[in-house]
Write an enzyme that holds these catalytic residues in place. Structure first.
Site, PDB file in Angstrom:
ATOM      1  N   LYS A 184      -6.487   7.846  -7.547  1.00  0.00           N
ATOM      2  CA  LYS A 184      -7.441   8.233  -7.752  1.00  0.00           C
ATOM      3  C   LYS A 184      -8.297   7.655  -8.488  1.00  0.00           C
ATOM      4  O   LYS A 184      -8.446   7.630  -9.756  1.00  0.00           O
ATOM      5  CB  LYS A 184      -7.664   9.052  -6.798  1.00  0.00           C
ATOM      6  CG  LYS A 184      -6.872   9.311  -5.797  1.00  0.00           C
ATOM      7  CD  LYS A 184      -7.899   9.145  -4.549  1.00  0.00           C
ATOM      8  CE  LYS A 184      -6.801   8.178  -3.137  1.00  0.00           C
ATOM      9  NZ  LYS A 184      -5.762   9.298  -2.454  1.00  0.00           N
TER      10      LYS A 184
HETATM   11  C1  LIG Z   1      -5.500   9.530  -1.376  1.00  0.00           C
HETATM   12  C2  LIG Z   1      -5.757  10.112  -0.350  1.00  0.00           C
HETATM   13  C3  LIG Z   1      -5.686  12.017   0.791  1.00  0.00           C
HETATM   14  C4  LIG Z   1      -5.206  12.606   0.379  1.00  0.00           C
HETATM   15  O1  LIG Z   1      -5.322  13.041  -0.903  1.00  0.00           O
HETATM   16  P1  LIG Z   1      -4.189  13.911  -1.874  1.00  0.00           P
HETATM   17  O2  LIG Z   1      -4.803  14.488  -3.320  1.00  0.00           O
HETATM   18  O3  LIG Z   1      -2.632  13.091  -2.182  1.00  0.00           O
HETATM   19  O4  LIG Z   1      -3.762  15.327  -0.869  1.00  0.00           O
HETATM   20  C5  LIG Z   1      -6.625  12.099   1.878  1.00  0.00           C
HETATM   21  N1  LIG Z   1      -7.286  11.052   2.591  1.00  0.00           N
HETATM   22  C6  LIG Z   1      -7.678   9.641   2.052  1.00  0.00           C
HETATM   23  C7  LIG Z   1      -7.902   8.297   2.147  1.00  0.00           C
HETATM   24  C8  LIG Z   1      -6.553   9.432   0.594  1.00  0.00           C
HETATM   25  O5  LIG Z   1      -7.089   8.241   0.661  1.00  0.00           O
END
Ligand SMILES: *Cc1c(COP(=O)(O)O)cnc(C)c1O
Length: 383
Positions: A184
């Site tokens: 992210k």
């Molecule tokens: C990465 C992601 C998640 C989940 O995030 P985590 O921190 O891995 O639980 C949820 N929604 C979207 C759109 C994502 O890209």
């Protein structure tokens, strides 16, 4: 040349912040996390921020705090990561899939309204790829439809630093949830955060974030004497350890600068790919786009060939995403053909490397690989 899909931009200064936590007796949630929570609330212009150990656990803590559970429906877009629907199922509620706009790939308000029933408790709009859904508009539309009771929880996993007409995640909803997962825009490997303007909801999430307990571990020891705690509600385990939280302050401080670099890469790709017959999501004018991902959509039936050619050229790619109702788990739990735009986009999309430190040579390599692969799509592939 090998171009990775993602490369983090952590520095020595970040490592030193982690080392400082290692010198303290307790590695779990404590003063570092509280400072980062203050920093996040200030950055986003909101009153309450709570760090979590993932988006997923943060969203579960929010849904538990809102009392969403068995017998409830929650509307989610079909074009998103599976976690958006999973958290609904994990608290015992039912995800209802709505479709996205063919140009922006963002959740359509009219399709949300069409799927409202007496069971609808919440909607989870997703700021897909880093572009914000019009949350204020969704809220107004729900009120106009006589359903101001329907809660809005933003999936802002792709959009920490973006905004729409000056509105940031968390401004117009009950809560917004972020991910600091490894790929992210802001990352600590595994982590996340929840923001809300409601003091009451923040207080309830404090409990649902930590087993439903009445005091955090560090607080329990901070007086030097043991303090009894009680369990007041059913909660999960979603707090973030300070050893990970220490990676965040540097990135939050530089996130706007990094966003500008992502935007430059994205614009270069967009210009280079126009006229190739690739579909790309439309960017709205009044949006500050977080450019978390750069997806393209290849002509029907050619995705796997394209994925293979990009891998052969050393370009790291992913798919974000196959539509959630088309996965094996949800296929038999959701009506067929109810979200055609999501299904079609999900059958042909590919995400290209798009991160701030991508060098010009790496960008050139990606552009050449994509352009070359598209030109060869016309030619039958060797068996
Ligand atoms: C990465 C992601 C998640 C989940 O995030 P985590 O921190 O891995 O639980 C949820 N929604 C979207 C759109 C994502 O890209």
């Amino acid at each position: 040349m090998q171009v990775p899909f993602y490369r983090h931009a952590l520095s020595r200064a970040d490592a030193e912040r982690v080392a400082a936590v290692l010198d303290t007796p307790m590695l779990t949630s404590g003063p570092v996390g509280r400072e980062v929570e203050t920093q996040i609330a200030a950055y986003l212009g909101t009153s309450h921020a709570l760090l979590t150990n993932s988006w997923t656990n943060g969203a579960i803590a929010v849904l538990l705090a809102l009392g969403v559970g068995p017998g409830d429906d929650v509307i989610v877009p079909a074009m998103t990561f599976v976690a958006t629907a999973n958290v609904v199922a994990l608290v015992g509620a039912r995800p209802i899939f709505a479709d996205v706009d063919a140009d922006t790939l963002l959740l359509r308000t009219d399709d949300v309204l069409r799927r409202l029933t007496d069971r609808t408790r919440a909607v989870i709009p997703v700021h897909l790829y880093g572009q914000m859904v019009d949350v204020a508009g969704l809220r107004t539309a729900l009120a106009a439809a006589g359903r101001p009771d329907v809660r809005i929880v933003e999936d802002a996993a792709h959009c920490f630093e973006g905004s729409l007409d000056g509105h940031r995640p968390g401004h117009d909803s009950d809560a917004a949830v972020f991910s600091f997962y490894a790929t992210k825009n802001v990352t600590c490997g595994e982590g996340g955060a929840v923001v809300t303007r409601s003091a009451d909801l923040a207080d309830r999430i404090l409990h649902t974030r930590l087993h439903g307990m009445s005091a955090m571990a560090v607080d329990r020891f901070s007086t030097g004497r043991y303090r009894h705690w009680d369990m007041v509600t059913l909660g999960t385990k979603a707090n973030l350890a300070d050893v990970l939280a220490a990676l965040l302050p540097g990135q939050i401080a530089s996130v706007d600068r990094q966003r500008a670099r992502r935007a430059t890469v994205a614009q270069r790709y967009r210009d280079a790919f126009s006229g190739l017959g690739l579909r790309m999501p439309a960017w709205r004018r009044s949006v500050v786009h977080a450019h978390h991902l750069f997806p393209v959509h290849v002509p029907t039936g050619h995705r796997d060939g394209m994925l293979r050619r990009l891998a052969d050229a050393g370009v790291g790619v992913t798919v974000n995403y196959r539509s959630v109702p088309s996965t094996t788990f949800y296929r038999d739990r959701a009506p067929h053909g109810a979200t055609p735009v999501s299904d079609e986009w999900g059958a042909g999309t590919i995400s290209l490397p798009c991160f701030p430190d991508l060098t010009v040579a790496e960008q050139d390599h990606v552009i050449a690989a994509v352009t070359g692969a598209i030109h060869r799509l016309q030619v039958p592939e060797p068996v």
